[in-house]
Design a protein around this motif. Structure first.
Motif, mmCIF file in Angstrom:
data_model
loop_
_atom_site.group_PDB
_atom_site.id
_atom_site.type_symbol
_atom_site.label_atom_id
_atom_site.label_comp_id
_atom_site.label_asym_id
_atom_site.label_seq_id
_atom_site.Cartn_x
_atom_site.Cartn_y
_atom_site.Cartn_z
ATOM 1 N N UNK A 91 0.807 -1.215 0.000
ATOM 2 C CA UNK A 91 0.000 0.000 0.000
ATOM 3 C C UNK A 91 0.845 1.273 0.000
ATOM 4 N N UNK A 92 2.171 1.133 -0.089
ATOM 5 C CA UNK A 92 3.045 2.293 -0.080
ATOM 6 C C UNK A 92 3.063 3.013 1.256
ATOM 7 N N UNK A 93 2.986 2.253 2.336
ATOM 8 C CA UNK A 93 2.876 2.873 3.661
ATOM 9 C C UNK A 93 4.110 2.709 4.538
ATOM 10 N N UNK A 94 5.198 2.155 4.037
ATOM 11 C CA UNK A 94 6.434 2.127 4.818
ATOM 12 C C UNK A 94 7.121 3.470 4.606
ATOM 13 N N UNK A 95 7.024 4.343 5.581
ATOM 14 C CA UNK A 95 7.545 5.692 5.416
ATOM 15 C C UNK A 95 8.957 5.846 5.970
ATOM 16 N N UNK A 96 9.365 4.954 6.855
ATOM 17 C CA UNK A 96 10.754 4.954 7.313
ATOM 18 C C UNK A 96 11.087 3.610 7.945
ATOM 19 N N UNK A 97 12.371 3.283 7.934
ATOM 20 C CA UNK A 97 12.878 2.002 8.449
ATOM 21 C C UNK A 97 14.036 2.310 9.389
ATOM 22 N N UNK A 98 13.918 1.848 10.635
ATOM 23 C CA UNK A 98 14.901 2.166 11.667
ATOM 24 C C UNK A 98 15.472 0.889 12.274
ATOM 25 N N UNK A 99 16.740 0.972 12.672
ATOM 26 C CA UNK A 99 17.444 -0.172 13.232
ATOM 27 C C UNK A 99 17.934 0.127 14.643
ATOM 28 N N UNK A 100 17.787 -0.854 15.505
ATOM 29 C CA UNK A 100 18.449 -0.912 16.805
ATOM 30 C C UNK A 100 18.408 -2.365 17.237
ATOM 31 N N UNK A 101 19.398 -2.779 17.981
ATOM 32 C CA UNK A 101 19.452 -4.175 18.417
ATOM 33 C C UNK A 101 18.802 -4.334 19.783
ATOM 34 N N UNK A 102 18.435 -5.586 20.089
ATOM 35 C CA UNK A 102 17.804 -5.915 21.370
ATOM 36 C C UNK A 102 18.819 -6.665 22.223
ATOM 37 N N UNK A 103 19.231 -6.018 23.311
ATOM 38 C CA UNK A 103 20.181 -6.644 24.219
ATOM 39 C C UNK A 103 19.564 -6.756 25.604
ATOM 40 N N UNK A 104 19.940 -7.785 26.310
ATOM 41 C CA UNK A 104 19.466 -7.984 27.684
ATOM 42 C C UNK A 104 20.670 -8.225 28.592
ATOM 43 N N UNK A 105 20.521 -7.894 29.899
ATOM 44 C CA UNK A 105 19.319 -7.374 30.539
ATOM 45 C C UNK A 105 19.056 -5.916 30.170
ATOM 46 N N UNK A 106 17.778 -5.546 30.164
ATOM 47 C CA UNK A 106 17.428 -4.156 29.903
ATOM 48 C C UNK A 106 17.804 -3.298 31.104
ATOM 49 N N UNK A 107 18.157 -2.045 30.858
ATOM 50 C CA UNK A 107 18.460 -1.151 31.981
ATOM 51 C C UNK A 107 17.191 -0.782 32.727
ATOM 52 N N UNK A 108 17.337 -0.257 33.914
ATOM 53 C CA UNK A 108 16.186 0.218 34.667
ATOM 54 C C UNK A 108 15.489 1.309 33.863
ATOM 55 N N UNK A 109 14.169 1.177 33.726
ATOM 56 C CA UNK A 109 13.427 2.135 32.933
ATOM 57 C C UNK A 109 13.234 1.704 31.488
ATOM 58 N N UNK A 110 14.129 0.911 30.961
ATOM 59 C CA UNK A 110 14.025 0.243 29.658
ATOM 60 C C UNK A 110 14.110 1.177 28.455
ATOM 61 N N UNK A 111 13.761 2.442 28.594
ATOM 62 C CA UNK A 111 13.708 3.324 27.429
ATOM 63 C C UNK A 111 15.057 3.432 26.735
#
Length: 266
Positions: free
Chosen positions: A186-206
């Protein structure tokens, strides 16, 4: 935001030296430096602004709060247009205080998009709804999956409202690849962003976004999904990470570019 420790002039200079052609900007540093001054800085450096982040937070129930949110989003659209980017990323907002009604919150987002979409179109800007990981549903974003984001976006023309595909928020969802195909058709991918998922998450997680290659996400696989869906736009790296912010920003930017080549391109 990946190298928020750099000033905007330092960021522009570092991007040019590394051969990074574009940069996704956040509103706070742009407003501090000045919107027109930022636009000139980036333009003079030969860079493009890929996206502006962020608009959104559209779930407030009170009329005064809703009016204020709409006004702020119109300002964000104005800023995006002034910077020369066609994409404003939206973080939709969490549950209002005391509410447990996710459906009602999502409907308020739709109501706001009905007003903001035409305004954005008038200014040559598209709105990109970004689904966030479900751990943020209560306080930051009631849109948790790409399917939910598309259900909202598809109420409006694709040139007004689309979606952001962000690996950090979507990597866990086994329905995401089919939803990427749905968005691309539908032509709706307006942007593509990368970040990896690492654990343990920090306090607050953001601020837990991992450097590319440090975590669980197969970046080449995700690049393949969006390319198969017809996406040919910029690929952004967006990292919120206290450890990276504590380091020399130019070093972090160079490392990020190297990781991008190693884990996304090759």
């Amino acid at each position: 935001m990946t190298v928020r420790q750099l000033s905007l002039p330092e960021l522009a200079d570092a991007c040019v030296r590394l051969g990074v052609p574009g940069v996704g900007l956040w509103r706070e540093p742009v407003q501090s430096y000045g919107v027109e001054a930022t636009a000139k800085l980036v333009r003079d450096a030969g860079l493009t602004v890929t996206t502006l982040c962020r608009g959104g937070f559209l779930t407030a129930a009170g009329p005064g709060e809703r009016a204020a949110a709409l006004a702020d989003n119109r300002r964000a659209i104005d800023e995006a247009a002034a910077l020369g980017t066609d994409t404003l990323v939206l973080v939709s907002g969490g549950l209002p205080p005391g509410s447990k009604d996710l459906r009602a919150a999502r409907e308020r987002i739709a109501d706001a998009l009905a007003e903001l979409g035409p305004y954005a179109e008038e200014h040559g800007v598209r709105l990109a709804i970004e689904p966030l990981h479900p751990m943020f549903a209560s306080d930051r974003c009631v849109v948790s999956t790409l399917a939910q984001a598309l259900d909202l976006a598809e109420r409006f023309p694709a040139h007004q409202v689309g979606v952001t595909v962000d690996t950090y928020h979507l990597w866990w969802d086994d329905r995401a690849p089919e939803q990427i195909a749905r968005a691309g058709a539908a032509g709706r991918i307006h942007t593509f962003q990368l970040a990896d998922w690492t654990t343990p998450l920090p306090e607050g997680a953001l601020n837990g976004r991992g450097q590319i290659g440090d975590g669980s996400v197969d970046m080449r696989e995700w690049k393949g999904y969006v390319e198969a869906a017809g996406y040919t736009g910029p690929i952004e790296v967006e990292l919120f990470n206290e450890g990276l912010w504590a380091r020399d920003g130019r070093e972090v930017l160079a490392e990020t570019a190297q990781r991008f080549v190693a884990h996304v391109i090759r």
